[in-house]
Write an enzyme that holds these catalytic residues in place. Structure first.
Site, mmCIF file in Angstrom:
data_model
loop_
_atom_site.group_PDB
_atom_site.id
_atom_site.type_symbol
_atom_site.label_atom_id
_atom_site.label_comp_id
_atom_site.label_asym_id
_atom_site.label_seq_id
_atom_site.Cartn_x
_atom_site.Cartn_y
_atom_site.Cartn_z
ATOM 1 N NE ARG A 67 -1.954 -2.358 2.646
ATOM 2 C CZ ARG A 67 -2.172 -3.628 2.316
ATOM 3 N NH1 ARG A 67 -3.245 -3.948 1.651
ATOM 4 N NH2 ARG A 67 -1.334 -4.585 2.674
ATOM 5 C CB THR A 68 3.594 2.548 2.112
ATOM 6 O OG1 THR A 68 2.853 2.217 3.289
ATOM 7 C CG2 THR A 68 4.274 3.883 2.308
ATOM 8 C CE LYS A 97 27.941 -3.344 -7.825
ATOM 9 N NZ LYS A 97 28.296 -2.367 -8.859
ATOM 10 N NE ARG A 118 7.436 0.693 4.591
ATOM 11 C CZ ARG A 118 6.214 0.179 4.585
ATOM 12 N NH1 ARG A 118 6.030 -1.083 4.249
ATOM 13 N NH2 ARG A 118 5.159 0.914 4.891
ATOM 14 C CG HIS A 146 4.023 4.034 8.334
ATOM 15 N ND1 HIS A 146 4.125 4.895 7.259
ATOM 16 C CD2 HIS A 146 3.588 2.852 7.835
ATOM 17 C CE1 HIS A 146 3.754 4.246 6.160
ATOM 18 N NE2 HIS A 146 3.429 3.008 6.480
HETATM 19 C C1 NCD Z 1 2.138 -0.955 8.067
HETATM 20 C C2 NCD Z 1 3.643 -0.800 8.182
HETATM 21 O O1 NCD Z 1 4.386 -1.061 7.226
HETATM 22 O O2 NCD Z 1 4.049 -0.375 9.255
HETATM 23 N N1 NCD Z 1 1.729 -1.202 6.755
HETATM 24 C C3 NCD Z 1 1.386 -0.144 5.958
HETATM 25 O O3 NCD Z 1 2.215 0.647 5.579
HETATM 26 N N2 NCD Z 1 0.085 0.014 5.667
HETATM 27 C C4 NCD Z 1 1.552 -1.906 9.027
HETATM 28 C C5 NCD Z 1 2.069 -3.300 9.071
HETATM 29 O O4 NCD Z 1 2.939 -3.697 8.291
HETATM 30 O O5 NCD Z 1 1.574 -4.047 9.912
#
Ligand code: NCD
Length: 322
Positions: A67-68, A97, A118, A146
């Site tokens: 999703r993100t 590397k 991320r 997040h």
């Molecule tokens: C979340 C995350 O990555 O922290 N997912 C997301 O971005 N919707 C929640 C999760 O992974 O449980």
């Protein structure tokens, strides 16, 4: 575009890092939500847009994401911008590397105008931001925060409940490792008279430092360990996944993974008629599929779609196009 390093956003997103909900204030949240309201028709009606034309954003994802990643990618393209997408840099980039995170950031900032990142380590996004001279957006840093998920969650609460103050919220699942909850508590603390019940096994409570830090913000936090302590008047249930990837000992994970599960029976006993049920997703058994068709469930509909609209707004504001 020169980057601004001062911390609070103060209604001016242009050139800013977005690392934590701590940077937000009410005028900035208002502006972001109004911008999302205005831009979402571009996505819904597939209208051509030039808002991000000429910009390229790096999506640098050291951890899995559906999703993100998908919503940032499509949000940017929907507004006429482009993306450089690097999923799993540990395998496909010079990180394989042995290149450092700092040099990786120096590389991609040479080619693009913003970096959405991320990373499995808490604080890694801050390190990236300190090196970069373009905006860095935190798309999840380990067990840290997040922020963009919390922003879309707050937008969803506002859209459905009509307010972000005077709310009773139940957060359930993994309070210790769940970065979405860590950002959401910070965000909801900015509004008056909010109470959050935190339902988790003992081993997955917030750290005592986080609990103290959050409680000093004026929000009321109530930790509970049993379903029978769920208040029947909660406006929002925010369920979360137990974060398997953060466990050193998987047998510990097995013990708690579905300790708290949303079933029809739980909803019938404790959920009021006009509450909403949210989840950042993915779910791995903690919300039964029979709940999906309940009109109070918003995780597969509003909440997921709002991720794209909020990220459209955030990119347009951060890149100074609105
Ligand atoms: C979340 C995350 O990555 O922290 N997912 C997301 O971005 N919707 C929640 C999760 O992974 O449980």
């Amino acid at each position: 575009m020169p980057k601004r390093n001062d911390n609070t956003i103060n209604g001016n997103f242009k050139g800013r890092n977005i690392l934590s909900l701590d940077q937000f204030d009410l005028p900035s949240l208002d502006l972001l939500f109004k911008t999302a309201d205005n831009l979402k028709a571009i996505a819904i009606d597939a209208k051509p847009s030039d808002i991000l034309k000429g910009t390229i954003t790096t999506l640098l994802f050291f951890e899995p994401s559906s999703r993100t990643f998908g919503s940032f990618s499509t949000a940017i393209k929907q507004l006429g911008g482009q993306t450089l997408e690097i999923q799993d840099p540990q395998t496909v980039s010079s990180v394989a590397k042995g290149e450092t995170l700092e040099d990786t950031i120096r590389t991609f900032q040479s080619y693009t105008h913003a970096i959405v990142m991320r990373h499995p380590e808490k604080g890694a996004v801050q390190i990236a931001a300190s090196v970069a001279d373009i905006p860095v957006i935190n798309a999840g840093d380990g067990t840290g925060e997040h922020p963009t998920q919390a922003l879309l969650d707050m937008y969803t609460i506002y859209e459905t409940c009509g307010r972000l103050d005077n709310l009773t919220i139940l957060c359930a699942g993994d309070m210790l490792n769940g970065r979405t909850v860590h950002s959401l508590i910070r965000g909801l603390s900015l509004y008056k008279n909010n109470t959050i019940y935190l339902l988790s096994p003992k081993s997955l409570k917030l750290t005592r430092d986080d609990f103290k830090n959050f409680s000093q913000r004026g929000i009321i936090l109530v930790e509970i360990e049993s379903e029978k302590d769920i208040p029947k008047y909660a406006d929002v249930w925010y369920w979360t996944r137990v974060q398997k990837e953060r466990f050193k000992d998987l047998s510990e994970y097995e013990k708690v993974k579905t300790r708290f599960t949303v079933t029809k029976e739980l909803m019938n006993t404790y959920a009021k008629k006009d509450m909403i049920l949210m989840h950042p997703l993915p779910r791995v058994g903690e919300i039964h599929e029979e709940i999906d068709s309940d009109p109070r469930s918003v995780y597969l509909s509003k909440e997921m779609r709002n991720g794209k609209y909020i990220r459209m707004a955030l990119m347009a504001l951060t890149l100074g196009r609105i």
